[in-house]
Design an enzyme around this catalytic site. Structure first.
Site, PDB file in Angstrom:
ATOM      1  CG  HIS A 188      -2.050  -0.897   0.992  1.00  0.00           C
ATOM      2  ND1 HIS A 188      -2.009  -2.239   1.260  1.00  0.00           N
ATOM      3  CD2 HIS A 188      -3.254  -0.961   0.075  1.00  0.00           C
ATOM      4  CE1 HIS A 188      -3.280  -2.890   0.752  1.00  0.00           C
ATOM      5  NE2 HIS A 188      -3.982  -1.837   0.089  1.00  0.00           N
ATOM      6  NE  ARG A 295      -5.900   0.598  -2.141  1.00  0.00           N
ATOM      7  CZ  ARG A 295      -5.713   0.538  -3.396  1.00  0.00           C
ATOM      8  NH1 ARG A 295      -5.451   1.776  -4.115  1.00  0.00           N
ATOM      9  NH2 ARG A 295      -5.193  -0.541  -3.958  1.00  0.00           N
ATOM     10  NE  ARG A 331     -11.211  -1.452  -0.556  1.00  0.00           N
ATOM     11  CZ  ARG A 331      -9.742  -1.651  -0.836  1.00  0.00           C
ATOM     12  NH1 ARG A 331      -9.546  -2.826  -1.723  1.00  0.00           N
ATOM     13  NH2 ARG A 331      -8.651  -1.080  -0.163  1.00  0.00           N
ATOM     14  CD  GLU A 430      -9.993  -7.614  -2.546  1.00  0.00           C
ATOM     15  OE1 GLU A 430      -8.983  -6.925  -2.662  1.00  0.00           O
ATOM     16  OE2 GLU A 430     -10.817  -7.471  -1.599  1.00  0.00           O
ATOM     17  CG  ASN A 453      -3.123  -4.638  -6.041  1.00  0.00           C
ATOM     18  OD1 ASN A 453      -2.479  -4.822  -7.088  1.00  0.00           O
ATOM     19  ND2 ASN A 453      -3.619  -3.553  -5.447  1.00  0.00           N
ATOM     20  CG  ASP A 454      -5.576  -8.488  -1.519  1.00  0.00           C
ATOM     21  OD1 ASP A 454      -4.629  -8.778  -0.787  1.00  0.00           O
ATOM     22  OD2 ASP A 454      -6.402  -7.592  -1.065  1.00  0.00           O
ATOM     23  CB  CYS A 501     -10.054  -1.101  -8.726  1.00  0.00           C
ATOM     24  SG  CYS A 501     -10.287  -2.321  -7.684  1.00  0.00           S
TER      25      CYS A 501
HETATM   26  C1  PEP Z   1      -6.517  -5.236  -4.835  1.00  0.00           C
HETATM   27  O1  PEP Z   1      -6.350  -6.122  -3.777  1.00  0.00           O
HETATM   28  O2  PEP Z   1      -6.160  -5.331  -5.839  1.00  0.00           O
HETATM   29  C2  PEP Z   1      -6.902  -3.910  -4.385  1.00  0.00           C
HETATM   30  C3  PEP Z   1      -7.323  -2.897  -5.297  1.00  0.00           C
HETATM   31  O3  PEP Z   1      -7.144  -3.550  -3.119  1.00  0.00           O
HETATM   32  P1  PEP Z   1      -5.973  -3.339  -2.132  1.00  0.00           P
HETATM   33  O4  PEP Z   1      -4.848  -3.217  -2.822  1.00  0.00           O
HETATM   34  O5  PEP Z   1      -6.419  -2.098  -1.236  1.00  0.00           O
HETATM   35  O6  PEP Z   1      -5.884  -4.497  -1.285  1.00  0.00           O
HETATM   36 MG    MG Z   2      -7.333  -5.975  -2.076  1.00  0.00          MG
END
Ligand code: PEP
Ligand code: MG
Length: 540
Positions: A188, A295, A331, A430, A453-454, A501
């Site tokens: 992050h 976020r 979110r 995710e 990302n997740d 996203c």
């Molecule tokens: C993700 O997981 O891709 C996402 C957009 O959420 P974050 O990066 O805040 O976990």
């Molecule tokens: Mg995420």
């Protein structure tokens, strides 16, 4: 000149002094001391140094920002010489036989409380000042350098790593670039650097040492390199690179107002990701068509305690109003794992990324969730807010969320509080489970947004926070791409739309593939909106 190579997080070149991020140990321990007069002397010495620092700051500020603006540093000096303040600290040390740190912190709290309870707005403002000067003294007492984050000129922040909560509290105006020893590109902190439009390099390793504090440096965010004590030739090359970058950005400016459309006429929405109300300016500046991911947990990370319904309502409302009718996807709270908030008192976990986080917290601590939903629904009257839920793994969770929404709506109806009737409800894709269940999930919601990302960390079993795993990380792994395609097909089969996203949405090597999958929206860091538009317009 010392050259260290790391990983690039965000392009751009920045030139300036390095400041090592100092963590102030916020927990001041009360310790017994035998020699109280020596402790009083320690305090007096620290106070003297603090006053010297403030004098320097005052002189520098006069030159940089003029006398009126510099006056605050004079006031700070006067505060340190205030007899009541000094007497309080010395009394605590002498009568309670405790350490100077404890006496300063206690006095700072008492004085700040006293100031904030006064009627006069000017005196209330002094509460922050007394805390600020006391922090300076505490920093000196604890052997920290005079800097901490107190800088008047923009600097390159260097650190072992930065937590998201630390990053959000930095004064963005004063950060030229980031350079960290550790960290991973999808952490992050890296995401924040992109959002803040700041050149950043991570994973520089132990070579980046604290001895570079105060030295001149150049960050080349394109190659992931930092040059310390750069020679004239390097500075000249980097200045040229910076100029080219500025020129490139100017060319991108010409894409403002243009459509996100391929050569064959396929359109896609390009939205921006934000973490903060103040990021909306960047969204508008970069001509994003909406906000694809707000976020909201950053509101919680920045706060000392649970943000109230009213505070959240004001934040969401401001974003919705500033976006003037464009879609704003907010979110709900996604804390846990790397986004820790002290006041939630979350238990320590063996596997926090697989732990008690995000929607799991919201579905159990329903008061927190309901407060946020009420704030979101109230704010929906002021713009086109859509709501999205993180870390979903089952249809059952979505049904529970919808039940909560009905309760909130009924309460607002009863109180006669207006809200938008047709708010779009979506979920993050995710987790692998959400992909596998995407056909059923699509029946329950209006849209999907893929959090790559997740999704990547859970699918490949690669901790997104662990830089050691970078050699194993294939962000274009076919498993991820097939999963996105599967979710897209299932969304479309149910007549719903799908966006991306996560950071992969900005990867222009994949844009053509995403378009072929029929992805309807891509949401990226504000500064990447126009480069993505450029790529889309080049796609067949
Ligand atoms: C993700 O997981 O891709 C996402 C957009 O959420 P974050 O990066 O805040 O976990
Ligand atoms: Mg995420």
């Amino acid at each position: 000149m010392i050259t260290i190579k790391g990983k690039s997080v965000f392009g751009g070149v920045s030139i300036g002094k390095i400041m090592f991020y100092k963590r102030n140990d916020k927990v001041i321990k009360r310790e017994h001391v035998d020699n109280t007069s020596a402790e009083v002397e320690r305090f007096q010495d620290a106070k003297k140094i603090a006053i010297e620092q403030l004098k320097e700051l005052y002189n520098k500020a006069i030159a940089d920002v003029g006398e009126a603006n510099a006056a605050i540093f004079e006031i700070h000096q006067m505060m340190l010489d205030d007899l009541d303040y000094i007497e309080s600290i010395e009394n605590i040390i002498l009568t309670q036989e405790v350490n100077a740190e404890y006496a300063v912190a206690t006095t700072a709290d008492n004085f700040a409380q006293m100031f904030s309870s006064m009627d006069d707005a000017y005196m209330q403002g002094r509460a922050a000042d007394v805390k600020d000067v006391s922090e300076r003294v505490l920093n000196i007492l604890s052997g920290g350098s005079n800097t901490s984050m107190k800088t008047d000129e923009p600097v390159i922040i260097a650190a072992d790593d930065l937590a998201p909560s630390e990053t959000v509290q930095l004064d963005k105006e004063k950060v030229l670039g980031f350079a960290t020893m550790y960290g991973s590109a999808s952490s992050h902190t890296a995401i924040l650097a992109r959002t803040m439009n700041i050149p950043a390099v991570i994973g520089l390793g132990n070579e980046l040492s604290e001895q570079f504090d105060g030295k001149e440096a150049v960050i080349d965010g394109f190659t992931g390199t930092i040059y310390i004590d750069p020679d004239d030739a390097t500075i000249a090359v980097m200045k040229e690179k910076r100029e080219k970058d500025i020129e490139q950005k100017r060319l991108l400016e010409e894409l403002k107002g243009k459509e996100n459309i391929t050569k064959s006429g396929q359109k896609v929405h390009v939205y921006a990701n934000i973490g903060n109300v103040s990021d909306v300016g960047l969204v508008l500046k970069n001509d994003a068509g909406g906000i694809g991911l707000f976020r909201s947990e950053f509101l919680y990370l920045e706060s000392e305690t649970f943000p109230t319904e009213e505070a959240q309502f004001q934040a969401y409302r401001q974003v919705a109003e500033n976006m003037a009718g464009k879609r704003v996807i907010i979110r709900t709270l996604d804390i846990g794992a790397d986004k820790q908030v002290d006041y939630f008192n979350l238990p320590k976990e063996e596997n926090p990324a697989l732990g008690y986080r995000a929607i799991r917290i919201c579905l159990q601590q329903t008061d927190i969730f309901k407060t946020q939903l009420r704030a979101l629904y109230r704010a929906s009257a002021y713009g086109q807010i859509a709501i999205m839920f993180p870390m979903i793994i089952s249809v059952d969770e979505v049904k529970k969320i919808k039940e909560m929404i009905e309760v909130v709506k009924a309460e607002l109806d009863e109180a006669g509080i207006p809200y938008r009737k047709n708010i779009e409800i979506g979920i993050m894709i995710e987790t692998p489970a959400s992909v596998i269940m995407s056909r059923e999930l699509a029946k329950e919601v209006d849209f999907f947004s893929v959090g790559t990302n997740d999704l990547t960390q859970y699918t490949l079993a690669i901790d997104r926070q662990n830089p050691k795993l970078e050699p194993f990380l294939d962000t274009h792994h076919p498993a991820i791409l097939r999963m996105i395609k599967m979710a897209a097909d299932n969304a479309h089969a149910e007549g719903k739309w799908i966006g991306i996203c996560g950071e992969l949405g900005a990867d222009t090597e994949l844009t053509e593939q995403f378009m072929a999958m029929g992805v309807d929206e891509l949401s990226v860091s504000p500064a990447l909106v126009l480069p993505l538009r450029k790529k889309i317009r080049e796609c067949e």
